[in-house]
Design an enzyme around this catalytic site. Structure first.
Site, PDB file in Angstrom:
ATOM      1  N   ILE A   1      -5.047  10.438  -9.186  1.00 50.39           N
ATOM      2  CA  ILE A   1      -4.776  11.566 -10.089  1.00 50.39           C
ATOM      3  C   ILE A   1      -3.388  11.424 -10.720  1.00 50.39           C
ATOM      4  CG2 ILE A   1      -4.547  14.090 -10.233  1.00 50.39           C
ATOM      5  CD1 ILE A   1      -7.451  13.068  -9.641  1.00 50.39           C
TER       6      ILE A   1
ATOM      7  N   GLY B   1      -6.788  19.365  -3.273  1.00 50.14           N
ATOM      8  CA  GLY B   1      -6.786  19.006  -1.850  1.00 50.14           C
ATOM      9  C   GLY B   1      -5.907  19.920  -1.019  1.00 50.14           C
TER      10      GLY B   1
ATOM     11  N   SER C   1     -10.263  21.393  -7.394  1.00 51.07           N
ATOM     12  CA  SER C   1     -10.727  20.008  -7.266  1.00 51.07           C
ATOM     13  C   SER C   1     -11.704  19.623  -8.375  1.00 51.07           C
ATOM     14  CB  SER C   1     -11.403  19.832  -5.904  1.00 51.07           C
ATOM     15  OG  SER C   1     -12.693  20.426  -5.978  1.00 51.07           O
ATOM     16  N   CYS C   2     -12.133  18.371  -8.329  1.00 49.40           N
ATOM     17  CA  CYS C   2     -13.002  17.839  -9.392  1.00 49.40           C
ATOM     18  C   CYS C   2     -14.346  18.571  -9.455  1.00 49.40           C
ATOM     19  CB  CYS C   2     -13.213  16.350  -9.179  1.00 49.40           C
ATOM     20  SG  CYS C   2     -13.627  15.901  -7.483  1.00 49.40           S
ATOM     21  N   ASN C   3     -15.009  18.749  -8.313  1.00 51.10           N
ATOM     22  CA  ASN C   3     -16.305  19.440  -8.318  1.00 51.10           C
ATOM     23  C   ASN C   3     -16.153  20.888  -8.775  1.00 51.10           C
ATOM     24  OD1 ASN C   3     -18.476  17.652  -7.389  1.00 51.10           O
ATOM     25  ND2 ASN C   3     -17.179  17.402  -5.580  1.00 51.10           N
TER      26      ASN C   3
ATOM     27  N   HIS D   1     -19.826  12.372  -9.464  1.00 53.41           N
ATOM     28  CA  HIS D   1     -20.646  13.354  -8.741  1.00 53.41           C
ATOM     29  C   HIS D   1     -21.746  13.843  -9.687  1.00 53.41           C
ATOM     30  CE1 HIS D   1     -17.262  13.887  -5.922  1.00 53.41           C
ATOM     31  NE2 HIS D   1     -16.486  14.269  -6.899  1.00 53.41           N
TER      32      HIS D   1
ATOM     33  N   GLN E   1     -14.893  12.175 -11.123  1.00 56.70           N
ATOM     34  CA  GLN E   1     -13.924  12.777 -10.199  1.00 56.70           C
ATOM     35  C   GLN E   1     -12.499  12.315 -10.442  1.00 56.70           C
ATOM     36  OE1 GLN E   1     -16.148  10.446  -9.314  1.00 56.70           O
ATOM     37  NE2 GLN E   1     -14.989   8.784  -8.372  1.00 56.70           N
TER      38      GLN E   1
HETATM   39  P1  NAD Z   1      -4.496   9.004  -3.797  1.00 55.02           P
HETATM   40  O1  NAD Z   1      -4.481   8.638  -2.374  1.00 55.02           O
HETATM   41  O2  NAD Z   1      -5.214   8.146  -4.785  1.00 55.02           O
HETATM   42  O3  NAD Z   1      -2.993   9.145  -4.328  1.00 55.02           O
HETATM   43  C1  NAD Z   1      -1.982   9.784  -3.608  1.00 55.02           C
HETATM   44  C2  NAD Z   1      -0.672   9.086  -3.894  1.00 55.02           C
HETATM   45  O4  NAD Z   1       0.381   9.749  -3.215  1.00 55.02           O
HETATM   46  C3  NAD Z   1      -0.663   7.631  -3.435  1.00 55.02           C
HETATM   47  O5  NAD Z   1      -0.051   6.832  -4.451  1.00 55.02           O
HETATM   48  C4  NAD Z   1       0.214   7.667  -2.193  1.00 55.02           C
HETATM   49  O6  NAD Z   1       0.908   6.448  -2.001  1.00 55.02           O
HETATM   50  C5  NAD Z   1       1.180   8.777  -2.562  1.00 55.02           C
HETATM   51  N1  NAD Z   1       1.829   9.378  -1.401  1.00 55.02           N
HETATM   52  C6  NAD Z   1       1.376   9.440  -0.122  1.00 55.02           C
HETATM   53  N2  NAD Z   1       2.258  10.085   0.648  1.00 55.02           N
HETATM   54  C7  NAD Z   1       3.289  10.425  -0.173  1.00 55.02           C
HETATM   55  C8  NAD Z   1       4.518  11.072   0.041  1.00 55.02           C
HETATM   56  N3  NAD Z   1       4.879  11.522   1.256  1.00 55.02           N
HETATM   57  N4  NAD Z   1       5.346  11.248  -1.018  1.00 55.02           N
HETATM   58  C9  NAD Z   1       5.008  10.824  -2.265  1.00 55.02           C
HETATM   59  N5  NAD Z   1       3.864  10.180  -2.510  1.00 55.02           N
HETATM   60  C10 NAD Z   1       3.015   9.992  -1.477  1.00 55.02           C
HETATM   61  O7  NAD Z   1      -5.011  10.511  -3.862  1.00 55.02           O
HETATM   62  P2  NAD Z   1      -5.704  11.233  -5.097  1.00 55.02           P
HETATM   63  O8  NAD Z   1      -7.153  10.929  -5.062  1.00 55.02           O
HETATM   64  O9  NAD Z   1      -4.918  10.989  -6.337  1.00 55.02           O
HETATM   65  O10 NAD Z   1      -5.560  12.745  -4.638  1.00 55.02           O
HETATM   66  C11 NAD Z   1      -4.389  13.503  -4.866  1.00 55.02           C
HETATM   67  C12 NAD Z   1      -4.749  14.968  -4.864  1.00 55.02           C
HETATM   68  O11 NAD Z   1      -5.687  15.199  -5.923  1.00 55.02           O
HETATM   69  C13 NAD Z   1      -5.428  15.474  -3.588  1.00 55.02           C
HETATM   70  O12 NAD Z   1      -5.075  16.817  -3.394  1.00 55.02           O
HETATM   71  C14 NAD Z   1      -6.896  15.389  -3.933  1.00 55.02           C
HETATM   72  O13 NAD Z   1      -7.695  16.253  -3.165  1.00 55.02           O
HETATM   73  C15 NAD Z   1      -6.877  15.789  -5.400  1.00 55.02           C
HETATM   74  N6  NAD Z   1      -8.023  15.332  -6.190  1.00 55.02           N
HETATM   75  C16 NAD Z   1      -8.530  14.078  -6.034  1.00 55.02           C
HETATM   76  C17 NAD Z   1      -9.633  13.698  -6.789  1.00 55.02           C
HETATM   77  C18 NAD Z   1     -10.279  12.362  -6.620  1.00 55.02           C
HETATM   78  O14 NAD Z   1     -11.474  12.262  -6.811  1.00 55.02           O
HETATM   79  N7  NAD Z   1      -9.568  11.322  -6.301  1.00 55.02           N
HETATM   80  C19 NAD Z   1     -10.185  14.572  -7.724  1.00 55.02           C
HETATM   81  C20 NAD Z   1      -9.599  15.831  -7.908  1.00 55.02           C
HETATM   82  C21 NAD Z   1      -8.510  16.215  -7.124  1.00 55.02           C
END
Ligand code: NAD
Length: 342
Positions: A14, A112, A141-143, A222, A303
């Site tokens: 994201i 999340g 979230s995405c859904n 999804h 998503q």
């Molecule tokens: P991801 O794991 O792809 O990315 C998270 C990033 O944060 C990674 O680059 C990681 O290295 C970094 N990170 C980890 N710990 C950290 C810290 N302490 N400080 C700074 N950076 C840190 O996760 P994502 O899929 O991008 O999800 C991020 C948020 O978005 C979550 O809340 C998730 O639920 C939400 N989300 C995800 C999706 C999806 O499908 N991937 C869709 C909608 C919402």
């Protein structure tokens, strides 16, 4: 025009998309992104994209040893920003909130996080004005975003009495190698309802909605099958027109070859969409079925990208850069090239 300084904390699925979207906004400047590990995405962020990279204080040396230029610590990044988009893994945002509060910075959180991390849970087509001037906003979230785009469109046009939906969830994002299932369909969970309908209610509390979800072995998108009871009887044409005219919703035709999520992604690739992203909610035109006040349809949610426009709008709402939803939607959608699918 006021140009606000935006920092993106967490440069994953994201975060990298939101960061790029910020660079395309006339009223926003990306002042930096954060990484915790000196991996190839850090190299791309700095050397290819030219972003300023901020890291935890105890990791500066590791990045410099790997030859990756560091602009400062995450604390320093937060200090420099007018607003932070927190895109760290679920639950980490709540931990980071202490830092944002301490530095006096507003922040946008992701789905999340628990709803109580923010002053409001947010989806542009539903409650933009409620988020105006709020310091902490959670983009659902995405859904949930996919469900809300369709539901709030119907709600505005016809009124919605109830919604029942089955959610077929992708198992993992394409880059994830440690998540399954590989060969199974998993109730998510078996005890109903799934959390998705409850999450919808964080944005539209008075909606009667129940969802059930299963996880399947795919990484592309999804799919939802949605049954809604409206406040009045409608025609199929009215519903089709409402979806067609709504921002961020595209209708695709099975008859034109859109037979699965794979076809939607293939079209996005052929269109040269960056990372084959489809931030629009995709509804199969033929699936729209109307019986008096009952409407049924099938929709697909990419998503990885669907929440990106809402993150940009959330920044504008928090900092009051646009007081009306249509004003932010126009700029966000034009700069991100939305609704130019086919
Ligand atoms: P991801 O794991 O792809 O990315 C998270 C990033 O944060 C990674 O680059 C990681 O290295 C970094 N990170 C980890 N710990 C950290 C810290 N302490 N400080 C700074 N950076 C840190 O996760 P994502 O899929 O991008 O999800 C991020 C948020 O978005 C979550 O809340 C998730 O639920 C939400 N989300 C995800 C999706 C999806 O499908 N991937 C869709 C909608 C919402």
């Amino acid at each position: 025009m006021t140009v606000v300084k935006v920092a993106v904390n967490g440069f994953g699925t994201i975060g990298k998309r939101v960061a790029e979207a910020v660079t395309r906004q006339p009223d926003m400047q990306l002042i930096g992104v954060s990484k915790t590990r000196p991996d190839y995405t850090a190299v791309i962020a700095t050397k290819v994209l030219g972003y300023d990279l901020y890291v935890p204080a105890d990791k500066v040396e590791a990045f410099e040893k790997a030859g990756i230029r560091v602009a400062g610590t995450i604390e320093e990044m937060v200090e420099k920003a007018d607003i932070v988009v927190d895109a760290t893994p679920g639950g980490k945002g709540a931990e980071y909130k202490k830092l944002y509060v301490e530095k006096g910075k507003p922040a946008i959180f992701q789905g999340g996080e628990d709803a109580d991390v923010a002053d409001v849970s947010f989806s542009t087509l539903c409650n933009y004005t409620e988020a105006l001037g709020k310091r902490y906003i959670r983009v659902v979230s995405c859904n949930t975003t996919g469900l809300l785009r369709a539901i709030c469109t119907l709600r505005r046009e016809f009124g919605v009495r109830s919604v029942r939906a089955t959610i077929v969830r992708r198992a993992a994002d394409p880059k994830e190698v440690k998540r399954g299932p590989v060969n199974a369909i998993v109730p998510n969970p078996a005890k109903l309802p799934s959390h998705h309908g409850l999450d919808v209610k964080t944005v539209v509390p008075d909606l009667d909605i129940i969802t059930a979800a299963v996880v399947v072995p795919t990484t592309l998108m999804h799919v939802h099958v949605v049954y809604a009871r409206l406040a009045r009887s409608v025609t199929r044409e009215e519903v089709e027109r409402a979806f067609e005219e709504a921002p961020r919703i595209i209708l695709v035709d099975e008859a034109l070859g859109f037979k699965s999520t794979a076809d939607i992604i293939e079209a996005a690739r052929d269109l040269g969409r960056r990372r084959y992203d489809v931030p629009e909610l995709v509804i199969w035109r033929e699936s729209i079925t109307v019986n008096g006040d009952e409407v049924i349809w099938m929709q697909a949610v990419h998503q990885e990208s669907i929440v990106v426009p809402e993150n940009i709008d959330a920044i504008r709402a928090a900092l009051r850069l646009a007081d009306k939803p249509e004003d932010t939607i126009r700029v966000t959608d034009e700069t991100l090239g939305l609704k130019k699918f086919l």
